[in-house]
Design a protein around this motif. Sequence first.
Motif, short mmCIF file in Angstrom:
data_model
loop_
_atom_site.label_atom_id
_atom_site.label_comp_id
_atom_site.label_asym_id
_atom_site.label_seq_id
_atom_site.Cartn_x
_atom_site.Cartn_y
_atom_site.Cartn_z
N ALA A 130 17.18 -60.46 96.64
CA ALA A 130 16.81 -61.46 95.99
C ALA A 130 17.06 -61.47 94.60
O ALA A 130 17.41 -62.48 93.95
CB ALA A 130 15.48 -61.72 96.56
N ILE A 131 16.81 -60.45 94.07
CA ILE A 131 16.99 -60.36 92.63
C ILE A 131 18.69 -60.33 92.29
O ILE A 131 19.03 -61.17 91.31
CB ILE A 131 16.57 -59.01 91.96
CG1 ILE A 131 14.71 -59.20 92.06
CG2 ILE A 131 16.98 -58.85 90.62
CD1 ILE A 131 14.23 -57.77 91.82
N ARG A 138 9.89 -49.33 103.35
CA ARG A 138 10.26 -48.78 101.98
C ARG A 138 10.16 -47.37 102.05
O ARG A 138 9.21 -46.49 102.94
CB ARG A 138 9.19 -49.31 101.25
CG ARG A 138 9.09 -50.72 100.93
CD ARG A 138 8.17 -51.11 99.96
NE ARG A 138 8.17 -52.77 99.85
CZ ARG A 138 7.50 -53.35 98.96
NH1 ARG A 138 6.66 -52.48 98.09
NH2 ARG A 138 7.37 -54.60 99.00
N GLN A 146 12.53 -56.96 107.50
CA GLN A 146 12.48 -56.04 106.54
C GLN A 146 12.79 -54.60 106.86
O GLN A 146 12.15 -54.06 107.84
CB GLN A 146 11.18 -56.20 105.77
CG GLN A 146 11.02 -55.21 104.40
CD GLN A 146 12.09 -55.62 103.31
OE1 GLN A 146 13.21 -55.24 103.59
NE2 GLN A 146 11.46 -56.21 102.36
N SER A 177 15.44 -49.86 94.98
CA SER A 177 15.26 -50.69 96.51
C SER A 177 14.43 -49.71 97.35
O SER A 177 13.85 -50.29 98.31
CB SER A 177 16.39 -51.13 97.02
OG SER A 177 17.07 -49.84 97.58
N LEU A 184 10.64 -51.24 95.89
CA LEU A 184 10.55 -52.59 95.89
C LEU A 184 10.87 -53.22 97.03
O LEU A 184 10.48 -54.32 97.52
CB LEU A 184 11.38 -53.20 94.81
CG LEU A 184 11.06 -52.67 93.21
CD1 LEU A 184 12.46 -53.51 92.47
CD2 LEU A 184 9.77 -53.03 92.83
N ARG A 238 14.87 -56.05 100.51
CA ARG A 238 14.72 -57.47 100.54
C ARG A 238 14.73 -58.16 98.96
O ARG A 238 15.37 -59.17 98.49
CB ARG A 238 13.63 -58.40 101.50
CG ARG A 238 13.74 -59.73 101.25
CD ARG A 238 12.56 -60.43 102.05
NE ARG A 238 12.64 -60.07 103.57
CZ ARG A 238 11.63 -60.15 104.24
NH1 ARG A 238 10.28 -60.53 103.78
NH2 ARG A 238 11.56 -59.92 105.45
N SER A 239 13.75 -57.45 98.06
CA SER A 239 13.41 -58.01 96.92
C SER A 239 14.62 -57.72 95.93
O SER A 239 14.99 -58.51 95.30
CB SER A 239 12.45 -56.86 96.34
OG SER A 239 11.20 -57.27 97.06
N TRP A 261 19.69 -50.02 90.97
CA TRP A 261 18.77 -50.90 91.80
C TRP A 261 18.77 -50.25 93.22
O TRP A 261 17.77 -50.70 93.94
CB TRP A 261 19.60 -52.30 91.91
CG TRP A 261 19.72 -53.14 90.71
CD1 TRP A 261 20.27 -53.53 89.92
CD2 TRP A 261 18.25 -53.59 90.48
NE1 TRP A 261 19.78 -54.49 88.92
CE2 TRP A 261 18.46 -54.69 89.34
CE3 TRP A 261 16.98 -53.86 91.23
CZ2 TRP A 261 17.54 -55.28 88.60
CZ3 TRP A 261 15.99 -54.44 90.39
CH2 TRP A 261 16.32 -55.42 89.36
#
Length: 406
Positions: A93-94, A210, A207, A83, A86, A89-90, A79
């Motif tokens: 949230a997951i 990325r 945010q 990250s 993605l 934040r995503s 993950w």
Amino acid sequence: MSFSAVDIAPRAPEAAAALRPDRHTALALAAAALVMGLGQTTLFTFLPLLMAHTGLSLARITAAFAIGSGLFLIGAPLWSRLSDFLGRRSVVAIALGGFALSHALLLWQMGQGADWQGQGAMLMLGRVIYGLTVSGLVPTCQAWLADLSSAEQRLGVLSRLSASLTLGRLLGPALAACSLWLDPLGPLWLMALAAWPALLLLPFTRQAARQGKAAVRERLGWQGMAAWLALAGLMQLALGQVQYALGPLLGSRFGLSASAASATLGWLLTACALVVLVLQLWLVPRCRAGRPLLLAGGLALLASGVLLALPGPLSLIWIGFLLLGVAAALLVPTYTTLASLAVGGAGQARVAGVLAAAHTVGFSLAAALAGWLFGLWPAAPFWLAGLAGLAVIVLACLLRLPARAD
């Protein structure tokens, strides 16, 4: 093996000032870490409820929880890497969604009755969901804060995140006990609903950019990471040795009954968590990440292991255990910050993920060794914790620090 680290180019003052987590982001990530801490300690309070309502044996329940914890070895690095693509934040949230879903399934499962044939399979499904999703929560929060902070701010923001995790661990048993007054399944309702406040705060966060392919292209200097991974593993090895072996030691050395030993250990854990919370909120953020903090943490860990291993009054146990809290409060945010500075901007998520995996390996190794060593010699796990502290001191003397930490 070289312990050199990648130098960090200094930032302009105005750029450093711009890199600061805003209040909403800091609050949301603190809430997420607090949820994680709640889950880690509240778990133990509803084990008797789980056995009574599902009809499963303690061995089957603990095996399912162990598998869920083991999946952190896969989920944390995975993950953290995802990250970068993605977005932080995503992934947070997951992770929070997985926390809520796994405990909602557990709550539903307990309403099906002990005669339901699917109890074992449903418990395993819930823990697999938990392990594969929640494993990304803390490392992604760390990477998110690192993205939004300058080198000078990094130790403070990561220390406060660790303090939120500690606060959750402190509040978990108390909130679970209070929830039992409202409903027999109160602790399960608490866990099923706990993630929602943090989830609702996420849309108001700032945010981080990325990293995308830049994170793959950047050379992260993993040879230089060896020292930080070793520090993480040693800290968790020592912590696990003491936590697993101290209860039996209280019974054998002081003749305490099982209930008295459990009560004493509970008070020790609470006091230790308070020490960690105070230091990580008020002392560590005012310090500079560097060799002095690593040496102080190593000395505290060494002294803790020696005091716990030596025969003496119960007050010696208290001093030794509180020193373990001092060591954890100083070492964990310090080596996390230094590892973050060592790899540069695009490597934040990946380094947080591998540090989380190192923590899991260290604590799992402690679980495997503590009982065996205690059977050979009751003081052996504590001497091993002291040796881990000595190894931390040696590493702190040998390693080269990132440029901004010199």
